[in-house]
Design an enzyme around this catalytic site. Structure first.
Site, PDB file in Angstrom:
ATOM      1  N   TYR A  12       0.844  -1.205   0.000  1.00 43.86           N
ATOM      2  CA  TYR A  12       0.000   0.000   0.000  1.00 43.86           C
ATOM      3  C   TYR A  12       0.878   1.254   0.000  1.00 43.86           C
ATOM      4  O   TYR A  12       0.762   2.119  -0.879  1.00 43.86           O
ATOM      5  CB  TYR A  12      -0.928  -0.014   1.225  1.00 43.86           C
TER       6      TYR A  12
ATOM      7  N   ARG B  52      -0.635   6.840  17.586  1.00 46.25           N
ATOM      8  CA  ARG B  52      -0.924   7.393  16.266  1.00 46.25           C
ATOM      9  C   ARG B  52      -1.333   8.865  16.375  1.00 46.25           C
ATOM     10  O   ARG B  52      -1.809   9.302  17.417  1.00 46.25           O
ATOM     11  CB  ARG B  52      -2.089   6.619  15.599  1.00 46.25           C
TER      12      ARG B  52
ATOM     13  N   ARG C  55      -0.253  -6.612  15.402  1.00 45.86           N
ATOM     14  CA  ARG C  55      -0.713  -6.767  14.015  1.00 45.86           C
ATOM     15  C   ARG C  55       0.495  -6.551  13.108  1.00 45.86           C
ATOM     16  O   ARG C  55       1.260  -5.600  13.313  1.00 45.86           O
ATOM     17  CB  ARG C  55      -1.799  -5.716  13.746  1.00 45.86           C
TER      18      ARG C  55
HETATM   19  N1  UDP Z   1      -5.804  -1.171  16.264  1.00 48.65           N
HETATM   20  C1  UDP Z   1      -6.160  -1.984  17.334  1.00 48.65           C
HETATM   21  N2  UDP Z   1      -7.308  -2.697  17.214  1.00 48.65           N
HETATM   22  C2  UDP Z   1      -8.119  -2.659  16.117  1.00 48.65           C
HETATM   23  C3  UDP Z   1      -7.744  -1.813  15.046  1.00 48.65           C
HETATM   24  C4  UDP Z   1      -6.588  -1.082  15.166  1.00 48.65           C
HETATM   25  O1  UDP Z   1      -5.456  -2.065  18.344  1.00 48.65           O
HETATM   26  O2  UDP Z   1      -9.132  -3.352  16.084  1.00 48.65           O
HETATM   27  C5  UDP Z   1      -4.578  -0.354  16.369  1.00 48.65           C
HETATM   28  C6  UDP Z   1      -3.591  -0.608  15.263  1.00 48.65           C
HETATM   29  O3  UDP Z   1      -2.740  -1.678  15.602  1.00 48.65           O
HETATM   30  C7  UDP Z   1      -2.856   0.735  15.205  1.00 48.65           C
HETATM   31  C8  UDP Z   1      -3.933   1.745  15.617  1.00 48.65           C
HETATM   32  O4  UDP Z   1      -4.946   0.998  16.271  1.00 48.65           O
HETATM   33  O5  UDP Z   1      -1.835   0.772  16.148  1.00 48.65           O
HETATM   34  C9  UDP Z   1      -4.545   2.470  14.445  1.00 48.65           C
HETATM   35  O6  UDP Z   1      -4.936   1.492  13.490  1.00 48.65           O
HETATM   36  P1  UDP Z   1      -5.863   1.820  12.265  1.00 48.65           P
HETATM   37  O7  UDP Z   1      -6.119   0.525  11.548  1.00 48.65           O
HETATM   38  O8  UDP Z   1      -7.035   2.605  12.719  1.00 48.65           O
HETATM   39  O9  UDP Z   1      -4.981   2.796  11.364  1.00 48.65           O
HETATM   40  P2  UDP Z   1      -3.502   2.609  10.779  1.00 48.65           P
HETATM   41  O10 UDP Z   1      -2.568   3.218  11.798  1.00 48.65           O
HETATM   42  O11 UDP Z   1      -3.254   1.164  10.532  1.00 48.65           O
HETATM   43  O12 UDP Z   1      -3.562   3.414   9.523  1.00 48.65           O
END
Ligand code: UDP
Length: 327
Positions: free
Chosen positions: A143, A223, A284
């Site tokens: 991505y 974040r 993740r």
């Molecule tokens: N996250 C989490 N649980 C979830 C979805 C996301 O703990 O069900 C965490 C994810 O690991 C990251 C943060 O929340 O650290 C933000 O994730 P999101 O997918 O919203 O956005 P990204 O940072 O991947 O663009």
């Protein structure tokens, strides 16, 4: 009156930007293949929605023949990081290759202003926090790589035929319009804030926290959450920037302030008044510990600052949307 082509204008960030542009007297044509977009996300009747693909040369050339666009704002893209790792060709095809037909049509028809939805995922695992635009761009998933490739294509088009672009590297988009008419609606939903709020609503049993052993104050990822209306206003300011005799620009859109996953959940409990059950899970794949923007370049060059991105306002608007979703 200025006329702008917005690809992906029926999507989340696109639809908020379209509303802002219309409110500023700009005429908007949206090109969206509606794979992920929602026709209901386009609320202004003056907006023309064309159901088509930006990779279809015939469709885009016809649009440029029929309309005199001063600029293109390009949102349309696939954005699932995990899917991009499993199916990279889908991302290179859609996010990198297909926009070439759009750029070719722009070249042919003499349209030389382009605003591009880029991402902090182009930085990969940053070495220095907060992240400045000087950070090396070494994406860790297809991505981010597909977005970085298009940034490079835009540089080459500038050198070759004078295409002027602004690449906006978004941090974590979130929130919804204050009047509750439009908001975030992904299927499947993978983003933290909507998943927390769906849990608060009882649509999910629990929110999983992906990783509690990061090198951050509470062990969960940090974040930089940026309200979608702040992102929208940056696009409007980028349009103004493009009219001036200035070089192409690439800048971060974030607040400079980070929140951990656990802090966001705690704030959501306060806003919703709901319990919100948490399950702590392993990390993740592909998640950097901390992503926080240094936002000063956007302020300096665009005059942009985040004004609606305090966590309380983000969660309040997102919760109001979640309670009364129209799509
Ligand atoms: N996250 C989490 N649980 C979830 C979805 C996301 O703990 O069900 C965490 C994810 O690991 C990251 C943060 O929340 O650290 C933000 O994730 P999101 O997918 O919203 O956005 P990204 O940072 O991947 O663009």
């Amino acid at each position: 009156m200025k006329k702008v082509l917005v690809t992906g204008g029926a999507g989340y960030i696109g639809s908020h930007t379209v509303r802002l542009l219309v409110s500023q007297g700009i005429q908007v044509v949206v090109l969206d293949n509606l794979v992920y977009g929602h026709p209901k996300a386009i609320v202004d009747e003056s907006v023309m929605l064309v159901n088509g693909d930006l990779g279809d040369a015939q469709v885009v050339n016809q649009l440029f023949s029929e309309h005199s666009f001063s600029a293109v704002i390009h949102f349309a893209a696939y954005t699932y990081v995990g899917e991009s790792v499993e199916n990279p060709l889908k991302y290179y095809e859609n996010n990198m290759a297909r926009p070439l037909a759009l750029l070719q049509a722009m070249q042919r028809h003499g349209c030389r202003q382009f605003i591009f939805s880029s991402t902090c995922a182009t930085y990969g695992e940053p070495q220095v926090i907060p992240i400045t635009e000087q950070e090396s761009q070494t994406p860790i998933n297809a991505y981010g790589e597909s977005k970085l490739m298009l940034e490079k294509v835009l540089d080459d088009c500038y050198r070759a035929w004078g295409l002027k672009s602004v690449c906006l590297r978004y941090f974590n988009a979130c929130g919804a319009s204050e009047d509750g008419l439009i908001g975030e609606s992904h299927d499947p939903e993978t983003h933290l804030i909507p998943l927390i709020l769906e849990t608060a609503l009882g649509k999910r049993d629990a929110i999983k926290v992906f990783g509690t052993d990061y090198d951050t104050p509470d062990g969960s990822c940090v974040r930089d959450y940026i309200h979608v209306d702040d992102l929208a206003s940056a696009h409007y300011q980028a349009l103004t920037y493009l009219q001036e005799e200035k070089p192409p620009l690439k800048c971060n859109l974030g607040t400079g302030q980070g929140y951990s996953v656990k802090e966001v959940i705690e704030a959501a409990r306060a806003i919703t008044g709901k319990e919100i059950t948490v399950i702590e899970e392993g990390r993740r794949a592909g998640d950097p510990a901390e992503l926080i923007a240094a936002p000063s370049l956007a302020k300096q060059e665009l005059g942009w600052v985040a004004e609606k991105s305090d966590l309380h306002h983000i969660l309040k608007t997102a919760w109001q949307w979640e309670l009364n979703r129209r799509y």
